[in-house]
Design a protein around this motif. Structure first.
Motif, PDB file in Angstrom:
ATOM      1  N   PHE A 171      34.466  29.526  32.640  1.00 27.26           N
ATOM      2  CA  PHE A 171      34.853  30.024  33.966  1.00 27.26           C
ATOM      3  C   PHE A 171      35.673  28.974  34.724  1.00 27.26           C
ATOM      4  CE2 PHE A 171      30.915  32.358  32.944  1.00 27.26           C
ATOM      5  CZ  PHE A 171      31.399  33.647  32.996  1.00 27.26           C
ATOM      6  N   ASP A 172      35.348  27.711  34.541  1.00 30.88           N
ATOM      7  CA  ASP A 172      36.135  26.647  35.175  1.00 30.88           C
ATOM      8  C   ASP A 172      37.574  26.680  34.667  1.00 30.88           C
ATOM      9  OD1 ASP A 172      33.916  25.809  36.573  1.00 30.88           O
ATOM     10  OD2 ASP A 172      33.434  24.166  35.191  1.00 30.88           O
ATOM     11  N   ARG A 173      37.759  26.878  33.366  1.00 33.97           N
ATOM     12  CA  ARG A 173      39.115  26.949  32.812  1.00 33.97           C
ATOM     13  C   ARG A 173      39.860  28.152  33.372  1.00 33.97           C
ATOM     14  NH1 ARG A 173      36.430  25.458  28.029  1.00 33.97           N
ATOM     15  NH2 ARG A 173      36.533  27.569  27.157  1.00 33.97           N
ATOM     16  N   LEU A 174      39.144  29.264  33.481  1.00 34.07           N
ATOM     17  CA  LEU A 174      39.772  30.460  34.032  1.00 34.07           C
ATOM     18  C   LEU A 174      40.246  30.205  35.462  1.00 34.07           C
ATOM     19  CD1 LEU A 174      40.343  33.570  33.840  1.00 34.07           C
ATOM     20  CD2 LEU A 174      38.142  33.865  34.957  1.00 34.07           C
ATOM     21  N   CYS A 175      39.396  29.643  36.289  1.00 35.09           N
ATOM     22  CA  CYS A 175      39.766  29.402  37.678  1.00 35.09           C
ATOM     23  C   CYS A 175      40.966  28.465  37.777  1.00 35.09           C
ATOM     24  CB  CYS A 175      38.580  28.836  38.453  1.00 35.09           C
ATOM     25  SG  CYS A 175      37.271  30.056  38.744  1.00 35.09           S
ATOM     26  N   ALA A 176      41.015  27.459  36.930  1.00 38.67           N
ATOM     27  CA  ALA A 176      42.139  26.525  36.943  1.00 38.67           C
ATOM     28  C   ALA A 176      43.446  27.204  36.566  1.00 38.67           C
ATOM     29  CB  ALA A 176      41.860  25.358  36.000  1.00 38.67           C
ATOM     30  N   ARG A 177      43.365  28.252  35.741  1.00 37.02           N
ATOM     31  CA  ARG A 177      44.569  28.920  35.266  1.00 37.02           C
ATOM     32  C   ARG A 177      44.895  30.207  36.013  1.00 37.02           C
ATOM     33  NH1 ARG A 177      44.550  30.044  29.158  1.00 37.02           N
ATOM     34  NH2 ARG A 177      46.638  30.763  29.764  1.00 37.02           N
ATOM     35  N   LEU A 178      44.130  30.524  37.038  1.00 35.11           N
ATOM     36  CA  LEU A 178      44.362  31.775  37.758  1.00 35.11           C
ATOM     37  C   LEU A 178      45.794  31.929  38.278  1.00 35.11           C
ATOM     38  CD1 LEU A 178      41.121  32.566  39.772  1.00 35.11           C
ATOM     39  CD2 LEU A 178      42.272  34.024  38.111  1.00 35.11           C
ATOM     40  N   PRO A 179      46.449  30.880  38.783  1.00 30.66           N
ATOM     41  CA  PRO A 179      47.818  31.085  39.264  1.00 30.66           C
ATOM     42  C   PRO A 179      48.755  31.659  38.212  1.00 30.66           C
ATOM     43  CG  PRO A 179      46.964  29.015  40.097  1.00 30.66           C
ATOM     44  CD  PRO A 179      45.954  29.519  39.093  1.00 30.66           C
ATOM     45  N   GLU A 180      48.545  31.323  36.945  1.00 28.74           N
ATOM     46  CA  GLU A 180      49.428  31.848  35.897  1.00 28.74           C
ATOM     47  C   GLU A 180      48.928  33.164  35.311  1.00 28.74           C
ATOM     48  OE1 GLU A 180      48.899  29.894  31.783  1.00 28.74           O
ATOM     49  OE2 GLU A 180      48.172  28.339  33.167  1.00 28.74           O
ATOM     50  N   LEU A 181      47.661  33.483  35.523  1.00 35.46           N
ATOM     51  CA  LEU A 181      47.075  34.693  34.945  1.00 35.46           C
ATOM     52  C   LEU A 181      47.091  35.878  35.897  1.00 35.46           C
ATOM     53  CD1 LEU A 181      43.880  33.093  33.314  1.00 35.46           C
ATOM     54  CD2 LEU A 181      46.035  33.659  32.182  1.00 35.46           C
ATOM     55  N   ALA A 182      47.334  35.626  37.175  1.00 42.62           N
ATOM     56  CA  ALA A 182      47.136  36.649  38.199  1.00 42.62           C
ATOM     57  C   ALA A 182      48.250  37.669  38.286  1.00 42.62           C
ATOM     58  CB  ALA A 182      46.959  35.976  39.562  1.00 42.62           C
ATOM     59  N   GLY A 183      49.374  37.446  37.600  1.00 39.70           N
ATOM     60  CA  GLY A 183      50.495  38.358  37.728  1.00 39.70           C
ATOM     61  C   GLY A 183      51.330  38.015  38.952  1.00 39.70           C
ATOM     62  N   PRO A 184      52.337  38.831  39.238  1.00 40.77           N
ATOM     63  CA  PRO A 184      53.214  38.549  40.387  1.00 40.77           C
ATOM     64  C   PRO A 184      52.436  38.505  41.697  1.00 40.77           C
ATOM     65  CG  PRO A 184      54.151  40.255  38.974  1.00 40.77           C
ATOM     66  CD  PRO A 184      52.756  40.030  38.490  1.00 40.77           C
ATOM     67  N   ALA A 185      52.857  37.619  42.572  1.00 37.30           N
ATOM     68  CA  ALA A 185      52.189  37.496  43.868  1.00 37.30           C
ATOM     69  C   ALA A 185      52.395  38.772  44.680  1.00 37.30           C
ATOM     70  CB  ALA A 185      52.739  36.301  44.632  1.00 37.30           C
ATOM     71  N   GLU A 186      51.342  39.170  45.418  1.00 37.60           N
ATOM     72  CA  GLU A 186      51.388  40.337  46.292  1.00 37.60           C
ATOM     73  C   GLU A 186      50.823  39.960  47.652  1.00 37.60           C
ATOM     74  OE1 GLU A 186      49.592  43.905  44.997  1.00 37.60           O
ATOM     75  OE2 GLU A 186      50.955  44.192  43.310  1.00 37.60           O
ATOM     76  N   PRO A 187      51.212  40.677  48.709  1.00 34.06           N
ATOM     77  CA  PRO A 187      50.571  40.448  50.010  1.00 34.06           C
ATOM     78  C   PRO A 187      49.133  40.942  49.987  1.00 34.06           C
ATOM     79  CG  PRO A 187      52.050  42.336  50.128  1.00 34.06           C
ATOM     80  CD  PRO A 187      52.269  41.702  48.776  1.00 34.06           C
ATOM     81  N   PRO A 188      48.289  40.429  50.862  1.00 33.17           N
ATOM     82  CA  PRO A 188      46.887  40.871  50.880  1.00 33.17           C
ATOM     83  C   PRO A 188      46.779  42.348  51.253  1.00 33.17           C
ATOM     84  CG  PRO A 188      47.355  39.422  52.748  1.00 33.17           C
ATOM     85  CD  PRO A 188      48.539  39.361  51.858  1.00 33.17           C
ATOM     86  N   ALA A 189      45.912  43.058  50.522  1.00 31.90           N
ATOM     87  CA  ALA A 189      45.679  44.481  50.746  1.00 31.90           C
ATOM     88  C   ALA A 189      44.399  44.677  51.545  1.00 31.90           C
ATOM     89  CB  ALA A 189      45.577  45.205  49.407  1.00 31.90           C
ATOM     90  N   ARG A 190      44.288  45.838  52.189  1.00 33.25           N
ATOM     91  CA  ARG A 190      43.057  46.214  52.887  1.00 33.25           C
ATOM     92  C   ARG A 190      42.139  46.871  51.867  1.00 33.25           C
ATOM     93  NH1 ARG A 190      42.912  49.020  58.809  1.00 33.25           N
ATOM     94  NH2 ARG A 190      44.740  47.641  58.891  1.00 33.25           N
ATOM     95  N   LEU A 191      41.121  46.142  51.416  1.00 34.83           N
ATOM     96  CA  LEU A 191      40.266  46.598  50.323  1.00 34.83           C
ATOM     97  C   LEU A 191      38.933  47.145  50.820  1.00 34.83           C
ATOM     98  CD1 LEU A 191      40.467  43.962  47.448  1.00 34.83           C
ATOM     99  CD2 LEU A 191      42.010  45.857  47.962  1.00 34.83           C
ATOM    100  N   HIS A 192      38.444  48.166  50.098  1.00 31.84           N
ATOM    101  CA  HIS A 192      37.054  48.588  50.245  1.00 31.84           C
ATOM    102  C   HIS A 192      36.141  47.507  49.675  1.00 31.84           C
ATOM    103  CE1 HIS A 192      33.329  50.460  48.744  1.00 31.84           C
ATOM    104  NE2 HIS A 192      33.424  51.293  49.761  1.00 31.84           N
ATOM    105  N   GLY A 193      36.489  46.987  48.500  1.00 31.35           N
ATOM    106  CA  GLY A 193      35.816  45.827  47.946  1.00 31.35           C
ATOM    107  C   GLY A 193      34.661  46.090  46.998  1.00 31.35           C
ATOM    108  N   ASP A 194      34.209  47.353  46.901  1.00 34.73           N
ATOM    109  CA  ASP A 194      33.071  47.660  46.014  1.00 34.73           C
ATOM    110  C   ASP A 194      33.186  49.111  45.542  1.00 34.73           C
ATOM    111  OD1 ASP A 194      30.745  47.424  44.596  1.00 34.73           O
ATOM    112  OD2 ASP A 194      29.405  47.419  46.328  1.00 34.73           O
ATOM    113  N   THR A 195      34.319  49.424  44.908  1.00 36.99           N
ATOM    114  CA  THR A 195      34.647  50.811  44.580  1.00 36.99           C
ATOM    115  C   THR A 195      34.080  51.280  43.246  1.00 36.99           C
ATOM    116  OG1 THR A 195      36.782  50.032  43.730  1.00 36.99           O
ATOM    117  CG2 THR A 195      36.758  50.936  45.967  1.00 36.99           C
ATOM    118  N   TRP A 196      32.878  50.847  42.891  1.00 37.92           N
ATOM    119  CA  TRP A 196      32.260  51.423  41.696  1.00 37.92           C
ATOM    120  C   TRP A 196      31.914  52.885  42.013  1.00 37.92           C
ATOM    121  CZ3 TRP A 196      27.018  52.926  40.738  1.00 37.92           C
ATOM    122  CH2 TRP A 196      26.151  52.759  41.819  1.00 37.92           C
ATOM    123  N   SER A 197      31.628  53.665  40.989  1.00 45.88           N
ATOM    124  CA  SER A 197      31.527  55.114  41.154  1.00 45.88           C
ATOM    125  C   SER A 197      30.467  55.545  42.163  1.00 45.88           C
ATOM    126  CB  SER A 197      31.264  55.790  39.805  1.00 45.88           C
ATOM    127  OG  SER A 197      30.079  55.274  39.201  1.00 45.88           O
TER     128      SER A 197
END
Length: 295
Positions: A171-197
């Motif tokens: 998980f530490d490696r993942l967090c360190a690499r998030l800038p390259e793994l996250a895809g193109p930058a987007e502006p912040p969205a208004r999220l529900h945040g817990d949209t499981w069924s």
């Protein structure tokens, strides 16, 4: 904090509606269905911890502002209790799914002040179900996701013996690499945040309502990924309508977004790992390893 009983649920309903009550029955967890005198029904819900009821109320109000997706009306809230409109359930339908997909796209595009921003009036220290969740302004999504949606729950799970030191390092490696793994930058969205069924409510009015939010400013792919976690009726219709509406609004989903579903599901998997352990720890670890292969 007061106990969650039918008596305290009725007292909360009376306090926040100004009406007398006839009865109350449990809905599960700390939620109750309360009958008001005169026939109207409300749902009363005791928060999971300090600030939880106020956080959920603020989230419902924020999501309701534009009217893109219906959410229950809030009658009132306090330190312990949230009182809101009861929305009777109904059948799932393709038409409702498509309307929901279009509405969710519009809701996301309403935006948020920052990644990690709480709803207006909402606390920084909020909750996602039974788990504490911090909403704090961050400069970009990778920083927010690492600091507030991955690392705290990895630590909680590790403290309970769910993860070994070597697994935490994944998980530490993942967090360190998030800038390259996250895809193109987007502006912040208004999220529900817990949209499981369980929080996507098919109502008797033929619409899809969103309930039980963990609202914040985030990445719209997170809400879409969470729809897939435990399955959702007519999911293809939802996602198809969403993609079409987003494109029509001039904000198409970024290329490769389906490949990042596991990355965005990591948060809810880690929350479950921290709360319940078991197979959720292995699912979280698998999602992190898969995401590392994206780069």
């Amino acid at each position: 904090m007061t106990g969650a009983t039918s008596a305290t649920a009725r007292a909360a309903a009376e306090r926040h509606t100004g009406r007398t009550t006839a009865s109350a029955r449990p809905l599960g967890g700390t939620a109750f269905l309360v009958d008001l005198d005169g026939g109207e029904r409300v749902v009363t819900k005791r928060g999971a911890g300090p600030g939880a009821a106020r956080a959920e109320a603020a989230g419902l109000r924020w999501l309701a502002e534009p009217g893109d997706v219906p959410v229950p009306e809030v009658f009132g809230d306090d330190e312990d209790w949230l009182v809101m409109r009861h929305v009777p359930g109904g059948p799932a339908s393709p038409a409702a799914a498509e309307r929901f997909g279009r509405g969710l796209a519009a809701l996301h595009l309403r935006g948020a002040p920052a990644f990690g921003a709480p709803p207006p009036g909402g606390p920084t220290d909020a909750w996602m179900g039974l788990a504490p969740m911090r909403n704090e302004h961050r400069a970009d999504w990778p920083t927010f996701y690492a600091r507030d949606r991955v690392e705290p729950y990895v630590r909680m799970a590790a403290d309970q013996g769910v993860f070994t030191a070597d697994q935490v390092a994944v998980f530490d490696r993942l967090c360190a690499r998030l800038p390259e793994l996250a895809g193109p930058a987007e502006p912040p969205a208004r999220l529900h945040g817990d949209t499981w069924s369980g929080n996507v409510h098919w109502a008797d009015d033929g619409l899809v309502w969103l309930i039980d939010p963990a609202a914040h400013g985030g990445h719209r792919e997170s809400d879409l990924a969470m729809l897939r976690v435990f399955g959702l009726p007519h999911l293809d219709r939802v996602l198809g309508a969403y993609a079409e509406a987003a494109a029509d609004a001039g904000a198409p989903l970024a290329d490769g977004w389906p490949d990042r579903v596991g990355l965005h599901q990591l948060h809810i998997l880690l929350v479950h790992a921290a709360l319940f352990g078991g197979g959720y720890g292995q699912q979280s670890l698998a999602a992190a390893r898969d995401a590392l292969r994206l780069g």
